[in-house]
Design a protein around this motif. Sequence first.
Motif, PDB file in Angstrom:
ATOM      1  N   ALA A 276      25.003  38.515 -14.906  1.00 17.38           N
ATOM      2  CA  ALA A 276      25.088  37.176 -14.357  1.00 17.38           C
ATOM      3  C   ALA A 276      23.859  36.375 -14.528  1.00 17.38           C
ATOM      4  O   ALA A 276      24.271  35.218 -14.826  1.00 17.38           O
ATOM      5  CB  ALA A 276      24.819  37.843 -13.016  1.00 17.38           C
ATOM      6  N   LEU A 277      22.452  37.031 -14.747  1.00  8.69           N
ATOM      7  CA  LEU A 277      21.470  36.162 -14.837  1.00  8.69           C
ATOM      8  C   LEU A 277      22.158  36.202 -16.189  1.00  8.69           C
ATOM      9  O   LEU A 277      21.720  34.960 -16.605  1.00  8.69           O
ATOM     10  CB  LEU A 277      20.346  36.708 -14.705  1.00  8.69           C
ATOM     11  N   TYR A 318      19.256  31.957 -11.043  1.00  3.12           N
ATOM     12  CA  TYR A 318      18.672  32.334 -12.560  1.00  3.12           C
ATOM     13  C   TYR A 318      18.290  30.708 -12.854  1.00  3.12           C
ATOM     14  O   TYR A 318      17.339  30.336 -13.078  1.00  3.12           O
ATOM     15  CB  TYR A 318      18.502  33.734 -12.911  1.00  3.12           C
ATOM     16  N   ALA A 319      19.744  30.260 -12.758  1.00  5.55           N
ATOM     17  CA  ALA A 319      20.381  29.328 -13.599  1.00  5.55           C
ATOM     18  C   ALA A 319      19.253  28.300 -13.673  1.00  5.55           C
ATOM     19  O   ALA A 319      19.082  27.395 -13.881  1.00  5.55           O
ATOM     20  CB  ALA A 319      21.521  29.418 -14.655  1.00  5.55           C
ATOM     21  N   ALA A 320      19.471  28.288 -11.738  1.00  3.23           N
ATOM     22  CA  ALA A 320      18.409  26.657 -11.250  1.00  3.23           C
ATOM     23  C   ALA A 320      17.056  26.921 -11.296  1.00  3.23           C
ATOM     24  O   ALA A 320      16.692  26.155 -11.806  1.00  3.23           O
ATOM     25  CB  ALA A 320      18.533  26.756  -9.805  1.00  3.23           C
ATOM     26  N   ARG A 352      13.619  42.753 -13.734  1.00  2.00           N
ATOM     27  CA  ARG A 352      12.542  42.442 -15.777  1.00  2.00           C
ATOM     28  C   ARG A 352      12.999  41.462 -16.077  1.00  2.00           C
ATOM     29  O   ARG A 352      11.709  40.383 -16.296  1.00  2.00           O
ATOM     30  CB  ARG A 352      13.270  43.588 -16.012  1.00  2.00           C
ATOM     31  N   LEU A 353      13.956  40.508 -15.982  1.00  2.00           N
ATOM     32  CA  LEU A 353      14.190  39.666 -16.262  1.00  2.00           C
ATOM     33  C   LEU A 353      13.607  38.400 -15.503  1.00  2.00           C
ATOM     34  O   LEU A 353      13.573  37.382 -15.743  1.00  2.00           O
ATOM     35  CB  LEU A 353      15.730  38.941 -16.616  1.00  2.00           C
ATOM     36  N   ALA A 354      13.866  38.223 -13.951  1.00  2.00           N
ATOM     37  CA  ALA A 354      12.737  37.258 -13.697  1.00  2.00           C
ATOM     38  C   ALA A 354      11.728  37.525 -14.287  1.00  2.00           C
ATOM     39  O   ALA A 354      10.966  36.334 -13.930  1.00  2.00           O
ATOM     40  CB  ALA A 354      13.007  37.622 -11.370  1.00  2.00           C
ATOM     41  N   ARG A 355      10.925  38.538 -13.657  1.00  2.00           N
ATOM     42  CA  ARG A 355       9.319  38.907 -14.840  1.00  2.00           C
ATOM     43  C   ARG A 355       9.101  37.589 -16.333  1.00  2.00           C
ATOM     44  O   ARG A 355       8.203  37.291 -16.714  1.00  2.00           O
ATOM     45  CB  ARG A 355       9.284  39.931 -14.584  1.00  2.00           C
TER      46      ARG A 355
END
Length: 496
Positions: A276-277, A318-320, A352-355
Amino acid sequence: MSLGRRALAATLAALLAVAPPAGAQLPTLGDSGDVTTSAERKLGESIARELYRDPDYIDDPVLVEYVQSLWQPLLAAARTRGELTSEMDERFAWQVLLGKDRTINAFALPGGWMGLNLGLVSITANRDELASVLAHELSHVTQRHISRLVTRGNQQAPWMLAAMILGAMAATRNPQAGGALMAGGQALAAQQQLNFSRDMEREADRIGFGVAGQAGFQPQGFVTMFEKLQQAARLNDNGNYPYLRTHPMTSERIADMQSRQQLADHKPVQPTAEHALMAGRARVFSNPGVDALRAMVAEADASGFAALPRPRQLGILYAATLAASRLRDPAATRRLLARLDAAAASDTAAQRLARLLAGEIALAEGDAARVLRTVDVESKRRPELLLTAQAQIQTGKAGEAAQRLQTWVATQPRDAAAWQLLSSAYGAQGQSVRAVRADAEARVAQLDYTAALDRFKAAQDLVRKGAGGADYIEASIIDTRARQVESRLREQALER
């Protein structure tokens, strides 16, 4: 010109240049045709060279890593099944090039090169749907469809071959496009070409289905992906009868995949936060307009947000966040990033992807020190390596960056982005010869041999002048690489 259209133009020019003489027998499905694997690899390189230069091309480390996490198991499965022979495995490139185009498309090129539009990635709901597309395109290559198209057209005049190739490769998701391109040919010849293209599509479906299942992906991904492609094609579909299409009707293909799925053991496909991310990231990159970015930011605050499934919420957040950063709205970016961090707390991959996203935002805001506090500097994964290397160069730690990048390119010599960062790291340390040589290697990685030779010669000039602090070993490497690139340029001249 979009990545796909540039690929079409380059493929047509290359194929017309290598069309075999008339007299060869029509290949059946499974035959490799008249083009050798070596010639096909060269064909693919000539096309990929154009794609690398296209402004639509994007080497985003995060998205590339995710696509590779699907692509490599598919390659391994194709080897296990015998679809990918040892000769093709060794000679072909097996690289996926991403394009920012928002159209829903993917395409296979000669020699193991693939094109994948981020518009297609953005509409997939799970990894299995995306894997189904990659498996289909992979099967076009393993079954040597380009070579067989050339062989099929060798009895036609060059203009008929041009129509056939354009029709076969034009917009896989726009079925009537090929028929329109072939309309100028004689009816019987055009019909035979259409049939041959449709058979290839069915073969790629059938073999791709088996490869995806062997790799551990759920068969339902093929069915739901075809349903999405059918919906996306409706706006551009004039309803031609099936026998006038270059590709089987999507409804036919859905029915075929459904019947195969019923024979396979499967479980319901559950969307993951990681996918989704990545779909959200693809959505931002493929829709860079201000209005589209603002709409993505607003979606995170919509009234129905709380009722959405958790992976969907994460993808929207994430997209926002990325969209707000692109809009240079620091207040909205910080607010959305905090929400994303909280929502991703229970999922390791999402964390991890958020970091990584937080590190990208910090770098874009000019706070390189914050990048090094946010992202795992010791990680050996490509996204962390390239992001922290940029931050290290900016914070006076170019030596550390160079050491880590040297280790990476020793095993990943085709990583142009890593070579380019290594060049910057050497330059920051005053090692001009090594910096120019790394820049040359980046050009080689993107098949731009003319520019690469120019940079290698510039490095040789620096060595002769005693500048840049190069040692004997480095000078010897530069001389060897210059000769190798010169040899490749001579081969290209002979091919032309």
